[in-house]
Write a protein that holds these residues in place. Structure first.
Motif, PDB file in Angstrom:
ATOM      1  N   ASN A 117       0.818  -1.208   0.000  1.00  0.00           N
ATOM      2  CA  ASN A 117       0.000   0.000   0.000  1.00  0.00           C
ATOM      3  C   ASN A 117       0.851   1.257   0.000  1.00  0.00           C
ATOM      4  N   ALA A 118       0.277   2.323  -0.533  1.00  0.00           N
ATOM      5  CA  ALA A 118       0.944   3.615  -0.538  1.00  0.00           C
ATOM      6  C   ALA A 118       0.084   4.605   0.241  1.00  0.00           C
ATOM      7  N   LEU A 119       0.731   5.340   1.138  1.00  0.00           N
ATOM      8  CA  LEU A 119       0.059   6.383   1.903  1.00  0.00           C
ATOM      9  C   LEU A 119       0.803   7.686   1.650  1.00  0.00           C
ATOM     10  N   MET A 120       0.065   8.700   1.229  1.00  0.00           N
ATOM     11  CA  MET A 120       0.649  10.001   0.936  1.00  0.00           C
ATOM     12  C   MET A 120      -0.090  11.030   1.776  1.00  0.00           C
ATOM     13  N   SER A 121       0.661  11.958   2.356  1.00  0.00           N
ATOM     14  CA  SER A 121       0.031  13.009   3.123  1.00  0.00           C
ATOM     15  C   SER A 121       0.822  14.298   2.949  1.00  0.00           C
ATOM     16  N   THR A 122       0.101  15.408   2.827  1.00  0.00           N
ATOM     17  CA  THR A 122       0.758  16.710   2.681  1.00  0.00           C
ATOM     18  C   THR A 122      -0.146  17.796   3.247  1.00  0.00           C
ATOM     19  N   ILE A 123       0.462  18.854   3.713  1.00  0.00           N
ATOM     20  CA  ILE A 123      -0.314  19.987   4.169  1.00  0.00           C
ATOM     21  C   ILE A 123      -0.924  20.663   2.948  1.00  0.00           C
ATOM     22  N   ALA A 124      -2.155  21.111   3.070  1.00  0.00           N
ATOM     23  CA  ALA A 124      -2.785  21.856   1.981  1.00  0.00           C
ATOM     24  C   ALA A 124      -2.129  23.240   1.904  1.00  0.00           C
ATOM     25  N   PHE A 125      -2.377  23.952   0.810  1.00  0.00           N
ATOM     26  CA  PHE A 125      -1.830  25.292   0.626  1.00  0.00           C
ATOM     27  C   PHE A 125      -2.753  26.314   1.293  1.00  0.00           C
ATOM     28  N   PRO A 126      -2.248  27.076   2.267  1.00  0.00           N
ATOM     29  CA  PRO A 126      -3.092  28.099   2.895  1.00  0.00           C
ATOM     30  C   PRO A 126      -3.133  29.347   2.022  1.00  0.00           C
ATOM     31  N   ALA A 127      -4.279  29.623   1.435  1.00  0.00           N
ATOM     32  CA  ALA A 127      -4.399  30.769   0.512  1.00  0.00           C
ATOM     33  C   ALA A 127      -4.794  32.022   1.259  1.00  0.00           C
TER      34      ALA A 127
END
Length: 127
Positions: A117-127
């Motif tokens: 399995n692949a798990l990807m996580s990232t912070i969203a861009f705060p606009a």
């Protein structure tokens, strides 16, 4: 430092890489391939959140309306959004998340199409 920092986060967040894998392997619902937005409302007031979904070849979907209680974390699988419509599997999309209170947004994907399995996580861009 206050126990619940007021104003932590932003009112608008952008997730530019959305894609819900169309199938998975392994037990359901734990290993269902999915995208999620993970949100934190560290403030003292419930946050009213709207999610707009943008596509490459059709008009946007939404708004999907969510409520995040004060001083709480909230995880929303994009697969589970269904009102006003469901987000199609296997389709590229982007999200714009707006809130009447400052929140923090993170984007996570579980791709369980293979046994590894692949798990990807990232912070969203705060606009």
């Amino acid at each position: 430092m206050p126990p619940h920092p007021a104003g932590l986060g932003s009112h608008t967040w952008v997730v530019a890489d959305g894609y819900i894998p169309p199938y998975g392997s392994g037990p359901e619902p734990e290993m269902t391939s999915h995208d999620s937005i993970c949100m934190l409302n560290a403030g003292e007031t419930e946050a009213r959140v709207e999610v707009q979904v943008y596509f490459t070849d059709r008009e946007p979907a939404g708004p999907f309306v969510l409520a995040i209680p004060a001083r709480r974390a909230f995880h929303q699988r994009i697969n589970d959004l269904d009102t006003p419509e469901r987000i199609p599997l296997g389709t590229d999309y982007c999200l714009v998340v707006t809130s009447d209170e400052p929140i923090v947004v993170q984007h996570t994907r579980l791709d369980s199409r293979q046994e590894a399995n692949a798990l990807m996580s990232t912070i969203a861009f705060p606009a």
